[in-house]
Scaffold this motif. Structure first.
Motif, PDB file in Angstrom:
ATOM      1  N   CYS A 285      46.935 108.300 -68.335  1.00  0.00           N
ATOM      2  CA  CYS A 285      46.917 108.342 -69.804  1.00  0.00           C
ATOM      3  C   CYS A 285      47.386 109.690 -70.325  1.00  0.00           C
ATOM      4  CB  CYS A 285      45.519 108.022 -70.327  1.00  0.00           C
ATOM      5  SG  CYS A 285      45.037 106.304 -70.082  1.00  0.00           S
ATOM      6  N   VAL A 286      46.933 110.763 -69.712  1.00  0.00           N
ATOM      7  CA  VAL A 286      47.357 112.106 -70.127  1.00  0.00           C
ATOM      8  C   VAL A 286      48.860 112.264 -69.915  1.00  0.00           C
ATOM      9  CG1 VAL A 286      47.171 114.562 -69.570  1.00  0.00           C
ATOM     10  CG2 VAL A 286      45.107 113.183 -69.801  1.00  0.00           C
ATOM     11  N   GLY A 287      49.359 111.832 -68.772  1.00  0.00           N
ATOM     12  CA  GLY A 287      50.793 111.918 -68.490  1.00  0.00           C
ATOM     13  C   GLY A 287      51.616 111.084 -69.451  1.00  0.00           C
ATOM     14  N   PHE A 288      51.139 109.892 -69.740  1.00  0.00           N
ATOM     15  CA  PHE A 288      51.855 109.011 -70.673  1.00  0.00           C
ATOM     16  C   PHE A 288      51.884 109.626 -72.062  1.00  0.00           C
ATOM     17  CE2 PHE A 288      52.291 105.466 -73.606  1.00  0.00           C
ATOM     18  CZ  PHE A 288      53.340 104.771 -73.037  1.00  0.00           C
ATOM     19  N   SER A 289      50.748 110.169 -72.492  1.00  0.00           N
ATOM     20  CA  SER A 289      50.671 110.811 -73.802  1.00  0.00           C
ATOM     21  C   SER A 289      51.624 112.010 -73.885  1.00  0.00           C
ATOM     22  CB  SER A 289      49.237 111.251 -74.082  1.00  0.00           C
ATOM     23  OG  SER A 289      49.143 111.936 -75.296  1.00  0.00           O
ATOM     24  N   LEU A 290      51.632 112.821 -72.848  1.00  0.00           N
ATOM     25  CA  LEU A 290      52.522 113.975 -72.817  1.00  0.00           C
ATOM     26  C   LEU A 290      53.988 113.553 -72.861  1.00  0.00           C
ATOM     27  CD1 LEU A 290      52.983 117.011 -72.563  1.00  0.00           C
ATOM     28  CD2 LEU A 290      52.793 116.742 -70.084  1.00  0.00           C
TER      29      LEU A 290
END
Length: 75
Positions: free
Chosen positions: A52-57
């Motif tokens: 989720c963090v990677g996708f958001s970034l």
């Protein structure tokens, strides 16, 4: 496919777990199994959070790139 380091660690975990289980009584094995289940769930949540963090970034980076690109065409 994983890296060699990950494969080695998985092998060590499995081997050490088997060695440990050989020394435990049934009650201790049950406790260890519950512990392992919790750790596995924790790891799954960490992986999900990392995704989720990677996708958001990546979404933020893409939005910024498209915004800059759009501004360049307007000038």
């Amino acid at each position: 496919e994983g890296s060699e380091t990950i494969k080695e660690l998985v092998g060590l975990i499995e081997r050490n777990s088997c060695n440990l289980c050989e020394t435990l009584n049934d009650k201790q094995k049950e406790i260890l199994e519950k512990y392992n289940d919790c750790i596995e769930e924790y790891y799954e949540l960490l992986i999900e959070d990392a995704f989720c963090v990677g996708f958001s970034l990546s979404t933020k980076i893409l939005t910024e790139a498209l915004t800059k690109s759009e501004k360049m065409y307007m000038n």
